[in-house]
Every structure is written in structure tokens, then in C-alpha cells.
Enzyme design. Structure first.
Site, PDB file in Angstrom:
ATOM      1  N   GLU A  92       0.828  -1.201   0.000  1.00 12.09           N
ATOM      2  CA  GLU A  92       0.000   0.000   0.000  1.00 12.09           C
ATOM      3  C   GLU A  92       0.861   1.248   0.000  1.00 12.09           C
ATOM      4  O   GLU A  92       1.876   1.310   0.696  1.00 12.09           O
ATOM      5  CB  GLU A  92      -0.925   0.013   1.225  1.00 12.09           C
ATOM      6  CG  GLU A  92      -1.955  -1.114   1.230  1.00 12.09           C
ATOM      7  CD  GLU A  92      -2.989  -0.979   0.115  1.00 12.09           C
ATOM      8  OE1 GLU A  92      -3.137   0.136  -0.427  1.00 12.09           O
ATOM      9  OE2 GLU A  92      -3.647  -1.989  -0.216  1.00 12.09           O
ATOM     10  N   CYS A 107      -7.288  -2.849   8.091  1.00 10.44           N
ATOM     11  CA  CYS A 107      -5.967  -2.806   7.470  1.00 10.44           C
ATOM     12  C   CYS A 107      -5.445  -1.371   7.432  1.00 10.44           C
ATOM     13  O   CYS A 107      -4.323  -1.087   7.844  1.00 10.44           O
ATOM     14  CB  CYS A 107      -6.036  -3.393   6.058  1.00 10.44           C
ATOM     15  SG  CYS A 107      -6.428  -5.164   6.058  1.00 10.44           S
ATOM     16  N   HIS A 134      -1.415  -5.778   1.334  1.00  8.58           N
ATOM     17  CA  HIS A 134      -2.644  -6.565   1.195  1.00  8.58           C
ATOM     18  C   HIS A 134      -2.348  -7.834   0.394  1.00  8.58           C
ATOM     19  O   HIS A 134      -1.665  -7.781  -0.624  1.00  8.58           O
ATOM     20  CB  HIS A 134      -3.730  -5.748   0.483  1.00  8.58           C
ATOM     21  CG  HIS A 134      -4.680  -5.087   1.425  1.00  8.58           C
ATOM     22  ND1 HIS A 134      -4.798  -3.727   1.529  1.00  8.58           N
ATOM     23  CD2 HIS A 134      -5.563  -5.607   2.324  1.00  8.58           C
ATOM     24  CE1 HIS A 134      -5.707  -3.428   2.445  1.00  8.58           C
ATOM     25  NE2 HIS A 134      -6.192  -4.553   2.943  1.00  8.58           N
TER      26      HIS A 134
END
Lengths: 204, 204, 204, 204
Positions: free
Chosen positions: C80, C143, C167
Site C-alpha cells: 500500500e 488494514c 494486502h
């Protein structure tokens, strides 16, 4: 004037609307390529859909038959190439009946080709600015059931009436409340596409 | 009368049309919730888009700014929640320039929230029968560039003008020639959705 | 030896397994690029996840922190780029709590960049034959909560520890019973990918 | 010992590997449910694939035939229900030949059912933790060509050998360099799935 029977299904699966019927009734009474469009609704019931279709053939003596149904998840209008001799789905019909590996036409062939000009229909829809492609499976739920059953009936009766099936996307109105990324196409766009497809399959 | 500046982008990536601009010009001159919609087009050029936006703010003194752009592959209209301080894409702009990990606002914060009522906009679009959802990424191409840059400009200038960005699906006409299963939404549906969204974000 | 804290989440949403934790514990105790991998599990509970993370930082004094979580529907492993200051999901956590537009760090900035080398990680995973790409949104569920909260904590404490989030797709075993077309990646493939990513982000 | 002929295709479409062949050769020589697995490769060439298949039937006198091919975009292993009598694809074969609406078996029926226990195969793969479902279309490229052609050949020769086709997802290694969100499944997972499927279709 020659008649084109255009069918759509009643709503199913908890929906309050079925785009296939909304399209059909939008075109009801129109003249397309020298044919009068006659729209009729079919029930989403295994034991009744083909009976209703047979009754319509008797009642209307159509010159072309185009049946339509909704296919959730598809982004394009899809003329179907082939129907197969099996009904098989965990989804119940509107009468709560489930079919598992059930033949549609006893003693019938494994499959029938659509007798519509499916590639001309796709080309005409694209020309009209509507996403379209040929599909190679009508599934094994009521859409395939009606497509196979109608072609089987016409064959058994020796009727050379062109017949086939078109799967259509859902409507934006159906997707709006859930909005999980499923594609849809507005009714105006779909009607424009189906009108172009009907014109293409009645030519020549 | 108060003014709502509604921007769309020029076509890019080989397309001859951009739905964001088609929607904008369809709504140009309409009054929505006490605001006059003024539609303007932005270039898909890194070095010019924000200059044009700044010129429009100077010229029009808008009370609300809603920028729009196309997002291929999305089935829903998506108000964006946040813009981030980076331009980064292998896709060139319309001048052939590629940006890689380039900050948009020197010394600017990592991100800005949209200052539009994004959830009210989504609710209003769904109510109007148009698929919609909040998106948490405007990407890192020109859409995010314009969203971040506009919010950064308004902040630096101390202007409390609500501003944000909406991603819109492609048009059926764009998908028709290729028809690879990409979702689309007709212009009528998109205009209806954006009109509802503008009304929602100008209330209160 | 320097320590790399690698976290995965406990199962949630009715699942009996979470690939992020399966990957973490597969790598526990390995040495990667001069770092000892220490795997720990985080609860899928809004009020506890960051407390556990803070406790782990105190207990282990890690030199790098890589948190992982499952993202249903993704076909690729996604480092991310950015975490945003909001928790917002209709999905309850494992304690039944729902968060709606709740800031994570009071007074914190809108967003934090990952301080890991996300592009090098993607390149390394692809080199290792594992599908990977940079993601621009970690969502607004746990998350993102853990990613933002950890970066905020490290900033407040003045700790220059590289930290970020990855992820990961679901496992084939999770998708097999439902098989609705969702992508998955086997544990062996995922472990190979994460090992390559950890090596890439600890270099230099 | 009875023989199970397991075929995979050579690479095509610019790929350097074909998962169907990787799976086949991984299982070559294994005994599954009292059958010896004999793996052979088929060319992705319209005019040769069925000739090679016919030669293999003559050479090996197999008791079961399972052909496999890659289906990009699928997340699951899919035993095919039916093969149709048409080859039709804009994609050229490895010899550069394009087929458009070409019948496979002159005078053959519209379609053949797979004569493998496709539902038992799906159940066995899911039980083994591998995503699987029955597919209702093998497409109209070489996979369907081989499936239809083999069933047609066996029928013409009066050979009651169970025969069918399985579509398999791409490998992570194939998707890694492009990483555009296409699903894949690792070779280990696929081999585990196919082994379970072969066992299921040779029982009883």
C-alpha cells in the site's frame, strides 16, 4: 404484416423489475424492418415458461421469435449462439422449484444453434453504439430452458421460424441500491440496442 | 446567483469522447439547488490542467467546484474521498509526458479530504436510481492531480470553497467498438446521477 | 540481529483462516537480508489492534514493521502506498463493533505515506514470479486502521522505523467451498512473494 | 494397468509456458485410482491438434481421456460440460491460421456432452481445497475444438472411452510480468486439484 414475437421474463430473484420485459414492452407495437413487434411476458417457472411460449406460437403465428432474459454481471447485450438440453441450477424458480441435471426435450439433441443471425445482430448493436458480443452459453437456468425448448418445439413441429435468445444486462435502477460494482445499462441504451438487433435479424 | 463550476476532461488515450465532459456540458447553464452550473473543460496535460483550473477560479469566482473524470472499468459513479500528493503513471498525458512519483504541491500535505458531502451525494444518486459509491482512491493520474491541486490551491489562498472530484464510468458508445466486458453507463443515466449529486452537495 | 516485525490478522468475517497470518507464521524465525523475521498476530478489533501493535513495538524494538491483511477479490499482492485518517465500514469487527467516519489519530494528518520501498517490493515479487502491484488505497477497515495508526504512533514517538502495509489475496482453500470466481493465490506462492518483498524493503 | 491419457497444450499467444502442459507433465507416470497417467502435449494448431489426438488414441489405447487447456481470466479449474461443433476465433493459432464459423465434425451433431463425471470432479477439487466449478462453455478456440473433435472421433469409431476437457487458470509466473489483476493459481495447487479430479472421474 409479418410478426416478430419478442418475449421478456417476469422479475425473479427478489427483483421488482426485469430489464428483458421492460425492453420488450418498450418495443411492443413498433414496426421493425417490415415486422410488427409483439411483446409478451414469460413466467420464471420451469413448468410454465414453455407452455406459455407454445400458446403464444399458436395464438400469434409469429414469423420470428426473439426471447430475452436478464444476465446479472454482464456488461454487454449478448445474442446466444447455442442452447443445451439441460436445466440445472441451485436457484429456485418463482414457484420455488429447483432443477438439477434435468433434460428439457426428452430424446432431443444435445444442443440447438440459434437460428437468428447473431453476428449481424452484434455488428448492428455496436454500430448503434451499444456494447454487444456473441455469447457461447445461455447458462442452464430458465433462459437456456426457453431457448432450447422453443427451438426443439419448432423442430418437432417442422416450423422454419427463426428463433433465438438474447441476454441483457441489468438496469442501473436495479444495481443502485446495492452498488457492488456490477455492470448495468440504461433502458434507453438497451432498447436502442435491441431495436438495432431486431432489424439486423429480420433483414434478408 | 451562486455558481457551481463543473469541469470535465478532454478526451485522452485515443478516445474521441470523454464522458466527464459530455456530462458537464449537458448540465451547463442549468440551475441546481440555487446554483448556476458553469461547465468548463480541462486539458489532460500535467502542466496545464491546474493552470486552467486556477484561471477558472479567478474568472468565475465559483461557490462550489466539482471536477469530474473518466475511470475506465468502473460500473458506478464514484465521489472521491481523498486526493494524494503524487502524480505517478506509466500513461502519458495528451502532450506525451509521463510522470513518475512527482509531488503535486511542493511542501503540501500528503493528502486532502474532499470538502464535498460525498456520502450525501452517493445516497442521492442511488435514490435517483444510479449506481454510486464512495471511492477511496482517485488514482495517481490527472484526476487525482486536479483534485489535489485544486484543494491545495484553495487552502493556500484561504478560500473556503467546497471542492472535490467525481469519477464516472465510460459511455456505451466508447465500449461498443471493443466490447471486452467493460462496464459502461449511458449519458442520460450519468447526467441524472450527477444532477442528483450536485443537488445533494449544495444543500445545507 | 536486527528485527523485522511481520504481522498478520486473525481470521474474520466467518473465515477460519487468514492468509496474512498464515504467511507471517510461515516466515517466523527466518532471516531475510540480515533481519530476523518475528511474526505476530493482530486482532480484528478496532479497539485492540493498535494497542497490540504498540505493545509489540515496546516488547520487540523492531527495526522494520510490515503489517499484512487479506483483501478479498484481489488477484495480486499489493504493497500500500498511503494510509488515511478514517475508519469507516459497514462490516463489524470481531467484537461486533461498526465504525463510521471515525478518525484514527486525533489531530493527525489526513494521510501518511508508507515508509517502505513499495516499488522495489513490487519489482522483487514480480521477479520472483508472483503477481504484485502498488495499491493506492488500503480501504477504511482494519488494514488501513493499523497502517495509519502505526505510522502515526511512530511519528509521534519520533521513531524512524520504516513501516507499511501489504494486502494479500485469499487462499485457494478459502475460495474452494464457495467458488464464485474470486481470485486466490496459494500459500507457497504468497510466502515466496512476501519473502522477496521483505528482502527488497530491507536492502539499502 | 489401465491408462489415462492426460493432454496439455503447447504455449500460445506469446506465452513461454502453458499451465495445462505443466500440470500434465507433473502428473505423468503417476498412478491415480488404478490408472497410469500418460501425459502428452497437443499443438495449438487447428489442422494438427486432432490428428495428434487420433495418433495418441491409436498408439496408447487409453481407457480415459482428459484434455486440458488454459483459460486466461478464470480463477477456478473448470471441467467443461459440453463441446459445440464450431471453431470461431479472431485469435490465430500457432501457425497463424484464423478460423471463422468453421464446423469441426462435418455432419456431426451440434454438440457433445462431456462423458466424464464433471460434478464429482468439481466436488473432489473443492474437497481438496482447490477452487473449481462446472463450466458451460469451452469457448470456440482450440480447447473446444479438441474436446468436440475427440468426442466425435470416439463416437464415430464406436469407442466407449470416457472423455472430456478441463480449463485451468494461468500460473502466477505468467501473470507476474503484466499484473493487470488477472487471477492465477500456482502449479502446486493446480496439480493437487487435477489429481483429485482424475481420481474422481476414474471411480466407479
Amino acid at each position: 404484416m409479418r410478426k416478430l414475437l419478442l418475449t421478456g421474463f417476469e422479475p425473479f430473484g427478489g427483483e421488482s423489475v426485469n430489464p428483458s420485459w421492460e425492453i420488450a414492452r418498450s418495443l411492443d407495437g413498433e414496426q421493425v424492418g417490415g415486422y410488427l413487434v409483439v411483446a409478451r411476458q414469460l413466467p420464471v417457472i420451469w413448468n410454465q415458461a414453455l407452455e406459455v411460449m407454445e400458446g403464444l406460437i399458436d395464438e400469434l403465428s409469429p414469423d420470428v421469435i426473439v426471447a430475452m432474459g436478464q444476465s446479472g454481471g454482464r456488461a454487454e447485450i449478448c445474442p446466444e449462439r447455442v442452447a443445451i438440453n439441460v436445466s440445472d441450477s441451485p436457484s429456485a424458480d418463482n414457484a420455488g422449484v429447483v432443477m438439477t441435471d434435468e433434460p428439457i426435450g426428452n430424446g432431443g439433441p444435445v444442443a440447438y444453434w440459434s437460428t437468428l443471425s447473431i453476428k449481424a445482430m452484434v455488428a448492428a448493436m455496436r454500430e448503434a453504439g451499444v456494447p454487444a458480443r456473441v455469447s457461447n452459453t445461455a447458462g442452464t437456468y430458465l433462459c437456456n430452458h426457453v431457448m432450447y425448448g422453443t427451438l426443439h418445439l419448432l423442430t418437432r413441429r417442422g416450423l422454419g421460424i427463426p428463433s433465438g435468445f438474447i441476454h441483457v444486462p441489468g438496469l442501473p435502477e436495479q444495481m443502485a441500491p446495492r452498488s457492488k460494482g456490477e455492470p448495468s445499462l440504461g433502458l434507453e441504451t438497451q432498447v436502442r440496442g435491441i431495436r438495432a438487433a431486431l432489424l439486423a435479424c429480420t433483414v434478408g
